[in-house]
Each structure stands twice: as structure tokens, then as C-alpha cells.
Scaffold this motif. Structure first.
Motif, PDB file in Angstrom:
ATOM      1  N   ASP A 153      40.644  24.025  48.126  1.00  0.00           N
ATOM      2  CA  ASP A 153      40.242  24.863  46.702  1.00  0.00           C
ATOM      3  C   ASP A 153      39.317  25.358  46.790  1.00  0.00           C
ATOM      4  N   GLY A 154      39.663  26.015  48.906  1.00  0.00           N
ATOM      5  CA  GLY A 154      38.577  27.004  49.508  1.00  0.00           C
ATOM      6  C   GLY A 154      37.647  26.548  49.829  1.00  0.00           C
TER       7      GLY A 154
ATOM      8  N   ALA B 118      35.652  37.738  40.037  1.00  0.00           N
ATOM      9  CA  ALA B 118      36.863  36.727  39.911  1.00  0.00           C
ATOM     10  C   ALA B 118      38.104  37.657  39.082  1.00  0.00           C
ATOM     11  N   ALA B 119      38.768  37.585  38.711  1.00  0.00           N
ATOM     12  CA  ALA B 119      39.925  38.092  37.992  1.00  0.00           C
ATOM     13  C   ALA B 119      39.884  38.557  37.139  1.00  0.00           C
TER      14      ALA B 119
ATOM     15  N   ALA C  33      37.955  44.023  38.610  1.00  0.00           N
ATOM     16  CA  ALA C  33      38.294  42.979  40.006  1.00  0.00           C
ATOM     17  C   ALA C  33      39.863  42.734  38.463  1.00  0.00           C
ATOM     18  N   ASN C  34      41.093  42.781  39.022  1.00  0.00           N
ATOM     19  CA  ASN C  34      42.955  42.102  39.147  1.00  0.00           C
ATOM     20  C   ASN C  34      43.498  41.356  39.292  1.00  0.00           C
ATOM     21  N   GLU C  35      42.157  40.380  40.603  1.00  0.00           N
ATOM     22  CA  GLU C  35      42.896  38.826  40.471  1.00  0.00           C
ATOM     23  C   GLU C  35      41.552  38.565  41.436  1.00  0.00           C
ATOM     24  N   ASN C  36      41.801  36.807  41.520  1.00  0.00           N
ATOM     25  CA  ASN C  36      40.465  36.149  42.058  1.00  0.00           C
ATOM     26  C   ASN C  36      39.584  36.454  43.335  1.00  0.00           C
ATOM     27  N   ALA C  37      38.472  36.432  44.234  1.00  0.00           N
ATOM     28  CA  ALA C  37      37.367  36.372  45.022  1.00  0.00           C
ATOM     29  C   ALA C  37      37.345  38.118  45.615  1.00  0.00           C
ATOM     30  N   VAL C  38      37.457  38.875  44.600  1.00  0.00           N
ATOM     31  CA  VAL C  38      37.560  40.525  45.117  1.00  0.00           C
ATOM     32  C   VAL C  38      35.940  40.505  45.825  1.00  0.00           C
TER      33      VAL C  38
END
Length: 627
Positions: free
Chosen positions: A569-570, A455-456, A415-420
């Protein structure tokens, strides 16, 4: 296959071979109809180079268990400890090659990213130029080029007895385009000018003329991934300009205009290769006639093409083309023997005059492009035609016959970003296992499907069983977010998915998989008015319009006035009222917290039909509660 070297009367390889019309006249092709590439991807990233072509570096489509294409499965690697010197910069590389002696090993550090610019370098006789592609998942040093002017210009010229291994070497032209025949620059990544050179376990792409140009005897090119050299008119993966006893084997070749070509004076054996991708610019293997305009119709010396798999059934540079795989132009001096190949094109060769769209064709160029009525020094036998799997394991590119194919393979998501989020599906018997623990992952009970959230900077690596009877172990991959998939450490080609056997996307709801969605209801006593409630869900919540009935027989249904608000915060805050024996219903995924009932003596919560207190909800709905 040793042959006396015969130079062509006039072999100008810089003339486009897209030159013939039905009347036999020479005509430069300068126009193409619009190309619709269908499933070919228009964006990918490879080794830090952004591409707008389908830059597949994937081994997804290969028979699992084979060493085709090199990489993680390749065994004959060279380590830095075996080298005389390890280099990390262009200046160091130039200096060490200039001073290298026969038997020396110049090793390029595996993390090196070197832009060669327009530098020309000679690899001296007997020298090995190496890096660490495939060692512990390494991609290998990346040597990129962006310059060069002149004929067959490029970064590396190899003298005799040279070995090039474990590197990634790339040019700047990986997109399909028409050739400009007025151009004077034809770029080559690696020119083998001396005899007895070996190229193995490399990845090469992006050269308008050829990734590798062979101009001497006894070259051996094997276990490499050579792809995306698609320029119309040139665009060769491996171009055999001259030389005999050229052996090309165990390579994975994708989206080259011609993956293996021949000027008409060379001799080669092409075996155990996998020519992948559904679409290719043109046929994959063949030979040109030397110089038909001067009545020189030689089409190679001795050619042997066997035990390969040819997948592309669509050509993008000709309308109505059904996907020829092998084209013999002219007449081989000895023979072109074609056997035990798997051709996805179902059209078997018949008489040459009737085989324009067959898997194998021969074009003599004795009268324009008219086809001859009888095959001339071309033989074929024991081939399989069509995409259905051959009955015999001795047809097509092999699973490694020297090792146990029933081993394991890995599929990793980085993953390169959060929430993948990702979803993987495999064949029965693969039995996915996660190498390291991760909090938000899911595995189906039969072991064929897995999913996760990352996460990232996080990587999830799944191990599965290799099944020798199937070409694709993984049959579906979906990655939502900025992330990259890897098969055995090689970047996965997501355009290959889903395979026909995949079950579809109905199951791809991660929150439901992770948290087992539950029904949460709020019910009021028969004579209670405006019983207010609030709670927070950390993952997902959905209003239910049909949630059953209360003990008084009244409907349980969330209304428009009941509010669901997403927080920064989702999470989701839920608030509402119910009264007079009615109830509200919600489908919740994840942990329920901060639950309150303003009128707890006149209302209550139920979880899946069971009465619970607000204090019990976090424990009863949390991730740890999932069976």
C-alpha cells in the motif's frame, strides 16, 4: 482597403510555393534534410486526438488579460438558448444546415464529438454555426475530418454573411512533412466563399492546405486559436486566395507553415495577433507573387501588418534560417505597411539585398530569388526587434485595452491516474490560491510556488493575480504522472517551461514540502544489547549515516542491517537493532505509526532531539502536526 478584384493570369494555388532556386528555374522540392525539432514536443493530446506533433492548445505564452485566441476570456459567445436548434450528431448537423434560413443559429452541443468523415456541407447565407468554446471552461464541440479528395476539399463552405463561432474543427495532418506535388487533394477546414463572413472563437488545426481559405471580400477572422497546419509547400493557417478588406485580429497562431498567406491578389489587415512557439516551419505572415513564371509579380493589394508579436526564431524547413517573420514576394499594388510589431528576430531589415535573414524581407522574383536593392511599396516603422520586452506598451500584441488587465487567471491540473504530483511556479505577486480544499497541497510563504498530489479524476485549480507587465505569469510547470494542465480552461503547453526566471528543481520534493521531514532516532542504554525496534512510515523514510551523537558520545547512524521495506500500500516498514549506547537515525516524511520498542526500558525514540514515546509518534509526525 477596397480594391477592384483582379484575377491572376494563372494562379494555380496547388503548386507548391517551395519552388525557386537561385537561377530562377522552377523546381519542385522533393527532399529535405533531417529535421531536429529541439524543444518541440513529439507527443500531445488535443480534444481526444492523439498527436505526434507539438499540438499546443495553450494560452500560457499569451499576454495575460487579453482575449487573444478566444476561449475562457472571450465574451461575445453564443449560447444554446439563442439557437433555433441544437444538434449532437452528423446526421442532425447535415439536416439542419440544409434547411436553415437567413438569421438562423445552428448550435452544436458542447459535448459533441462528431467525425465528419468526407461529408461536404454548405453553411447557407446569414446562418450562424456555433458551439460553446470558453463558456464556463468548455472546450466546444469537436468536429473532426479524415477524408476528402479534390482541390481545396473540406467539410464546410460558407456563403455570404455567415458566422462560425465557438467550435473546434480539425483535420488529420498536423505533423510537418514534405509536400507531394503530384497530390491532387488539398484539404481546407473552412472555405469562406461569400462576402462578409465572420469566424471567431474557434480552434482549428490539421489541414494540409489551410484551416481557413478566404475567397471573398470583408472576411473577419478573430479571437481564434489556429495552429498545426505545417505541411511543407502548403500549410496555411489562414489563406487569402482573393478578396479585399480581410481583417485578421486577436488570433493565437502556432506552428503553421505560414499563419497568414496571400496569393498576390488579396488585401488584408493583420493586427493584434500572437504568433507563438519557438520553432515554425517558415515565416509567419506574407504574400506570394501571383505568377512570376508569367511575369506577374503582383504581391497583394493593400497590406497592413501591425501590433502583432512574432516569437518563432527558428525555421525547420531551411538550414541556417534565422527566423524571418514577414516575407513580401513581389510588389504590393498599393503598399505593405508594417509597424508597431514585436519581432523576436533581432535582425532589423536593411536594404532588401542584405535582408535575407532579417525579420522582414522582400523578394521580387524578377531574377530568380535575387533581392532588390530598394524596398518597393513596402514600408516599416516603430517595430521592436529582439526577444527583450519593448519599452512601449503600444508595440506587439496587446493586453486587452478595453478591460482591467490586473485581474486573475487560473491554472488547473486534472489527474487521469492516482498519485499524480505537480509543481507550479509563478512570478512575484501572483499569490496562488487554491479554489477548493484539497488534502495534499502545499503553498510557499511568498505565494509563488505550489505543489500537490492527486488521485485519478481529481482536479486542483489554482487562482493567481494577472500582472499586466509580464507575458508569462507561470514560469515553471512540472507534472509527474498522467495528468493535463489547463490555463484558463485551455490546455497548457508544458514545452514552454521552465522559463528562464524559474528557480530550478531543487524544491520539487513533495513529501518534504507536505510533511516537513523530521529526524527520528533510536538510542540504546550504554550496556543494553540488541535493542530491537520497528515502526511504519506512510510517506517516505531515509537512512541517515550521520545523525549526531548519543548522550554517551557514540555515533548515531543507521547501518546496512537495519531494514526499510516498502509495503503493497505504499508505506514503509522499518526494523533494526541498536545496542551499547549507540543509535540509529532516519529521516522521515509523513506519519509514523505502529512504533514498538522490544526493550523499552533500555532504549528510546527521539524526534528532532526530543524524547518521545511510541504512542506519541503518530500525532507528532502526522499531517495535522505540520505548522
Amino acid at each position: 482597403m477596397a480594391k477592384k478584384q483582379i484575377e491572376p493570369e494563372s494562379a494555380n494555388e496547388l503548386i507548391s510555393d517551395r519552388e525557386a532556386e537561385s537561377d530562377g528555374t522552377f523546381q519542385t522540392v522533393t527532399r529535405r534534410t533531417s529535421l531536429k525539432l529541439g524543444g518541440v514536443a513529439l507527443a500531445a493530446v488535443l480534444g481526444g486526438v492523439s498527436s505526434s506533433a507539438a499540438m499546443s492548445t495553450s494560452l500560457d505564452e499569451l499576454p495575460v488579460g487579453s482575449q487573444i485566441g478566444g476561449g475562457d476570456t472571450y465574451e461575445d459567445t453564443v449560447s444554446a438558448s439563442e439557437a433555433n436548434v441544437v444538434v449532437q450528431t452528423l446526421e442532425e448537423l447535415k439536416e439542419e444546415l440544409e434547411s436553415a434560413n437567413y438569421g438562423d443559429v445552428v448550435f452544436v452541443d458542447g459535448d459533441a464529438e462528431i467525425n465528419l468523415g468526407d461529408t461536404y456541407m454548405t453553411i447557407p447565407s446569414g446562418v450562424t454555426l456555433a458551439s460553446n468554446r470558453g463558456v464556463d471552461g468548455a472546450k466546444g464541440a469537436h468536429l473532426s475530418t479524415n477524408g476528402y479528395e479534390g482541390k481545396w476539399a473540406g467539410p464546410f463552405n460558407a456563403e455570404s454573411d455567415v458566422r462560425v463561432t465557438g467550435l473546434r474543427i480539425s483535420g488529420k495532418e498536423w505533423e510537418y512533412r514534405e509536400i507531394d506535388n503530384e497530390a491532387t487533394t488539398s484539404r481546407v477546414g473552412l472555405a469562406l466563399k461569400g462576402p462578409n463572413c465572420e469566424v471567431d472563437n474557434v480552434e482549428m488545426w490539421g489541414y494540409n492546405f489551410a484551416s481557413i481559405r478566404v475567397a471573398a471580400d470583408e472576411a473577419h477572422i478573430h479571437h481564434s486559436h489556429i495552429h498545426h497546419n505545417p505541411i511543407d509547400g502548403w500549410g496555411y493557417g489562414i489563406h487569402c486566395a482573393r478578396g479585399q478588406d480581410i481583417l485578421i485580429e486577436y488570433n493565437h497562431m502556432v506552428f503553421n507553415r505560414h499563419s497568414v498567406s496571400n496569393t498576390g491578389i488579396a488585401g488584408y489587415e493583420v493586427r493584434n495577433n500572437f504568433f507563438g512557439g519557438e520553432t515554425a516551419p517558415s515565416y509567419q505572415v506574407g504574400t506570394h507573387a501571383v505568377n512570376p513564371r508569367k511575369n506577374d509579380y503582383r504581391g497583394g493589394t493593400e497590406l497592413s501588418i501591425h501590433h502583432n508579436t512574432f516569437v518563432p526564431t527558428t525555421h525547420i524547413d531551411e538550414e541556417g534560417d534565422t527566423g524571418r517573420h514577414i516575407s513580401i514576394r513581389g510588389f504590393p499594388e498599393d503598399v505593405a505597411d508594417i509597424h508597431h510589431n514585436w519581432f523576436y528576430n533581432p535582425t532589423e531589415p536593411t536594404a532588401p539585398s542584405e535582408s535575407k535573414d532579417g525579420a522582414i524581407i522582400q523578394i521580387p522574383r524578377t531574377n530568380g530569388w535575387a533581392h532588390i536593392t530598394e524596398w518597393d511599396n513596402v514600408t516599416f516603422s516603430d517595430n521592436h526587434y529582439g526577444a527583450d520586452k519593448p519599452d512601449s506598451d503600444d508595440i506587439g500584441a496587446p493586453v486587452d485595452r478595453e478591460s482591467d488587465v490586473d485581474g486573475t487567471f487560473t491554472y488547473s491540473v486534472e489527474a487521469n491516474e492516482n498519485a499524480v504530483e505537480y509543481y507550479l511556479e509563478a512570478r512575484d505577486g501572483v499569490d496562488w490560491r487554491l479554489e477548493d480544499s484539497a488534502e495534499e497541497t502545499w503553498v510557499s510563504t511568498d505565494g509563488t510556488r505550489v505543489a500537490g498530489r492527486m488521485a485519478a479524476g481529481e482536479t486542483h485549480t489554482w487562482t493567481g493575480n494577472s500582472l499586466s507587465s509580464e507575458d508569462f505569469m507561470v514560469i515553471d510547470v512540472t507534472i509527474d504522472g498522467d495528468a493535463v494542465g489547463y490555463v484558463n480552461g485551455n490546455e497548457s503547453n508544458l514545452d514552454l517551461y521552465p522559463q528562464p526566471e524559474a528557480t530550478g528543481g531543487e524544491w520539487k520534493h513533495l513529501d518534504e514540502l507536505l510533511y516537513d521531514p523530521q529526524k527520528l532516532t533510536v538510542i540504546a542504554e550504554p550496556n543494553a544489547e540488541e535493542c530491537r525496534y520497528e515502526f511504519t512510515v506512510d510517506t517516505k523514510v531515509q537512512k541517515l549515516s550521520t545523525g549526531g551523537e548519543t548522550p554517551d558520545g557514540k555515533p548515531i547512524s543507521a547501518e546496512d542491517s537495519d531494514e526499510v521495506t516498502e509495503t503493497n500500500d505504499g508505506k514503509f516498514n522499518v526494523s533494526g537493532t541498536t545496542e551499547n549506547g549507540y543509535g540509529d537515525a532516519f529521516r522521515v516524511s509523513g506519519s509514523v505509526s505502529e512504533a514498538t520498542l522490544r526493550d523499552s526500558d533500555r532504549s528510546w525514540f527521539e524526534l528532532n532531539g526530543e524524547r518521545v514515546s511510541p504512542e506519541e509518534l503518530p500525532e507528532r509526525t502526522g499531517l495535522d502536526s505540520k505548522e
